[in-house]
Design an enzyme around this catalytic site. Structure first.
Site, short mmCIF file in Angstrom:
data_model
loop_
_atom_site.label_atom_id
_atom_site.label_comp_id
_atom_site.label_asym_id
_atom_site.label_seq_id
_atom_site.Cartn_x
_atom_site.Cartn_y
_atom_site.Cartn_z
N CYS A 167 -80.40 -13.80 17.40
CA CYS A 167 -80.96 -12.39 17.75
C CYS A 167 -82.12 -12.04 17.97
O CYS A 167 -82.51 -11.04 18.60
CB CYS A 167 -80.31 -11.49 16.48
SG CYS A 167 -78.51 -11.68 16.41
N HIS B 87 -83.99 -5.04 16.84
CA HIS B 87 -82.70 -5.57 17.25
C HIS B 87 -81.45 -4.73 16.50
O HIS B 87 -81.82 -4.22 15.41
CB HIS B 87 -82.63 -7.06 16.42
CG HIS B 87 -81.31 -7.58 16.62
ND1 HIS B 87 -80.52 -7.56 17.46
CD2 HIS B 87 -80.61 -8.29 15.21
CE1 HIS B 87 -79.25 -8.12 16.96
NE2 HIS B 87 -79.29 -8.57 15.87
N ASN C 78 -73.46 -5.31 17.34
CA ASN C 78 -74.64 -6.13 17.31
C ASN C 78 -74.38 -7.19 18.65
O ASN C 78 -73.56 -7.90 18.52
CB ASN C 78 -74.51 -6.93 16.17
CG ASN C 78 -75.67 -8.09 16.03
OD1 ASN C 78 -76.29 -8.45 17.13
ND2 ASN C 78 -75.87 -8.36 14.99
O1 UT7 Z 1 -78.05 -10.06 13.68
C1 UT7 Z 1 -78.14 -10.76 12.46
C2 UT7 Z 1 -76.45 -10.69 12.22
N1 UT7 Z 1 -76.12 -10.11 10.90
C3 UT7 Z 1 -76.56 -8.99 10.39
O2 UT7 Z 1 -77.60 -8.40 10.59
C4 UT7 Z 1 -75.70 -8.60 9.01
C5 UT7 Z 1 -76.53 -8.03 8.05
N2 UT7 Z 1 -75.53 -7.73 6.94
C6 UT7 Z 1 -75.03 -6.50 7.24
O3 UT7 Z 1 -75.16 -5.71 8.03
C7 UT7 Z 1 -74.12 -5.98 5.78
O4 UT7 Z 1 -74.37 -6.78 4.74
C8 UT7 Z 1 -72.61 -6.08 6.34
C9 UT7 Z 1 -72.23 -4.92 7.24
C10 UT7 Z 1 -72.12 -7.47 6.66
C11 UT7 Z 1 -71.72 -5.74 4.71
O5 UT7 Z 1 -72.08 -4.53 4.19
P1 UT7 Z 1 -72.59 -4.52 2.79
O6 UT7 Z 1 -73.00 -3.34 2.31
O7 UT7 Z 1 -73.48 -5.61 2.43
O8 UT7 Z 1 -71.00 -5.05 2.08
P2 UT7 Z 1 -70.74 -6.03 1.24
O9 UT7 Z 1 -70.68 -7.47 1.86
O10 UT7 Z 1 -71.29 -5.95 -0.23
O11 UT7 Z 1 -69.04 -5.91 1.22
C12 UT7 Z 1 -68.58 -4.75 0.39
C13 UT7 Z 1 -67.27 -4.79 0.17
C14 UT7 Z 1 -66.47 -5.83 -0.10
O12 UT7 Z 1 -65.26 -5.81 -1.08
P3 UT7 Z 1 -65.66 -6.14 -2.41
O13 UT7 Z 1 -65.66 -7.27 -2.69
O14 UT7 Z 1 -66.53 -5.21 -3.13
O15 UT7 Z 1 -64.02 -5.58 -2.77
C15 UT7 Z 1 -65.90 -6.75 1.38
O16 UT7 Z 1 -64.68 -7.57 1.13
O17 UT7 Z 1 -66.45 -4.60 1.74
C16 UT7 Z 1 -65.46 -5.48 1.80
N3 UT7 Z 1 -65.56 -5.64 3.41
C17 UT7 Z 1 -64.80 -4.78 4.08
N4 UT7 Z 1 -64.12 -3.71 4.12
C18 UT7 Z 1 -63.23 -3.00 5.12
C19 UT7 Z 1 -66.26 -6.41 4.23
N5 UT7 Z 1 -65.88 -6.34 5.54
C20 UT7 Z 1 -65.18 -5.29 5.63
C21 UT7 Z 1 -64.31 -4.48 6.54
N6 UT7 Z 1 -63.65 -3.66 6.15
N7 UT7 Z 1 -64.55 -4.94 7.96
#
Ligand code: UT7
Length: 318
Positions: free
Chosen positions: A112, A245, A275
């Site tokens: 990225c 980004h 993204n």
């Molecule tokens: O270019 C660089 C590439 N990547 C990035 O920049 C990504 C950077 N990270 C992020 O953007 C965020 O960390 C995410 C969007 C990936 C995740 O957001 P978060 O607020 O950190 O959520 P989390 O990982 O803490 O997940 C919370 C919950 C989990 O459930 P439990 O374990 O709390 O029950 C996940 O299983 O959300 C669940 N979850 C979803 N639920 C519905 C994960 N993906 C999804 C989804 N739909 N698509």
């Protein structure tokens, strides 16, 4: 001698995949995706399109805007994580598709941060007088490296391309570039698969510790912006447009807040594009140039972070 961007262009595939479409594919919701990421839709390339096809359409738009033809281009750098093939490089394929004769052409792989790396590299060639008009492109088809059953990654990414023509100039242009990497974090965000003996070995899809990427991104996007500002003896309040980004609206908001830059000075496209990795910064730049937000003499900060980890910034005067 300096280098200056004299034209921008972009291309987004026609097919739009909305959050509502994704609700039918994996266990997710429009509400979760919007509140956690800010994304409402993303574009998806056709089966018969490759990264060089997207790059070609973005490049033609940038070359038209710059008022140059294929005869004027004497360097091509393509930033991509999703190249057409193992080799030749996507840059060489693009060179042929554009009908550009005999010039250096190569890919940059910094995920990225790829466009920032590519622009910084092109600046070295142009400002040193080695090249007159560099075509610098970010082009990605992430839909090919997503596991469409993995809701934690497949909702985040999209396809697209952005390009600029960087040319010799008597006035700046690019003021400074700042590139970093730390391979220590290579397992946090990766596509670990490889081809060996005609077989895919390892996971060929994106594998990510989202929380770790989030924390790292917010920290280094702040650090590298301060580094660029300090080197040029400026203040963050001098920045007219921050073009970070586009991965997650929460990362963008936190970065802007830590830098004390109001959100109305930040170009945001993550809602419509998702993204698009190396394509996200040149896509956002082109949109803000074409809708008239960016104009002459403004101070612009481009900054990226991605797998590797890699991160960096380019500060420029428009
Ligand atoms: O270019 C660089 C590439 N990547 C990035 O920049 C990504 C950077 N990270 C992020 O953007 C965020 O960390 C995410 C969007 C990936 C995740 O957001 P978060 O607020 O950190 O959520 P989390 O990982 O803490 O997940 C919370 C919950 C989990 O459930 P439990 O374990 O709390 O029950 C996940 O299983 O959300 C669940 N979850 C979803 N639920 C519905 C994960 N993906 C999804 C989804 N739909 N698509």
């Amino acid at each position: 001698m300096y280098s200056r961007i004299i034209g921008t262009g972009s291309y987004l595939p026609e097919r739009v995949l909305t959050n509502q479409d994704l609700e039918k594919m994996v266990e997710t919701s429009d509400e979760w995706i919007r509140t956690r990421t800010g994304i409402t839709q993303r574009h998806i390339a056709r089966e018969d399109q490759s990264a060089s096809d997207l790059a070609m359409l973005a490049s033609l738009n940038a070359m038209t805007a710059a008022g140059v033809t294929s005869k004027d281009i004497d360097l091509i750098i393509v930033a991509t994580t999703t190249p057409d093939m193992v080799f030749p490089s996507t840059a060489c394929i693009l060179q042929d598709k554009l009908g550009v004769e005999n010039c250096p052409a190569f890919d940059v792989q910094a995920v990225c941060s790829g466009f920032v790396y590519a622009l910084a590299t092109a600046d070295m060639f142009v400002s040193s007088g080695k090249c007159r008009n560099a075509l610098v492109v970010g082009s990605e088809i992430y839909s090919r490296i997503l596991n469409w059953n993995d809701r934690s990654t497949c909702v985040l990414f999209g396809d697209g391309a952005g390009a600029v023509v960087l040319s010799q100039s008597d006035e700046p242009g690019i003021l400074s570039s700042h590139l970093h990497a730390s391979g220590h974090y290579r397992d946090v965000l990766s596509v670990p698969g490889s081809i060996s003996g005609g077989i895919i070995r390892g996971n060929p899809y994106i594998n990510m510790d989202g929380g770790a990427v989030f924390k790292f991104a917010v920290k280094v996007l702040e650090d590298v912006a301060h580094e660029a500002i300090a080197e040029n003896q400026l203040q963050t309040s001098d920045i007219d447009w921050l073009i970070p980004h586009q991965a997650n609206i929460r990362i963008i908001r936190s970065t802007a807040q830590k830098l004390g830059i109001p959100l109305d000075k930040v170009v945001i496209t993550v809602d419509k594009h998702g993204n698009t990795s190396a394509a996200s910064i040149p896509l956002a730049l082109d949109i803000a140039v074409r809708d008239g937000r960016i104009h002459k003499d403004q101070l612009i900060m481009l900054e990226g972070v991605g797998g590797g980890f890699t991160w960096g910034a380019v500060l420029l005067r428009w």
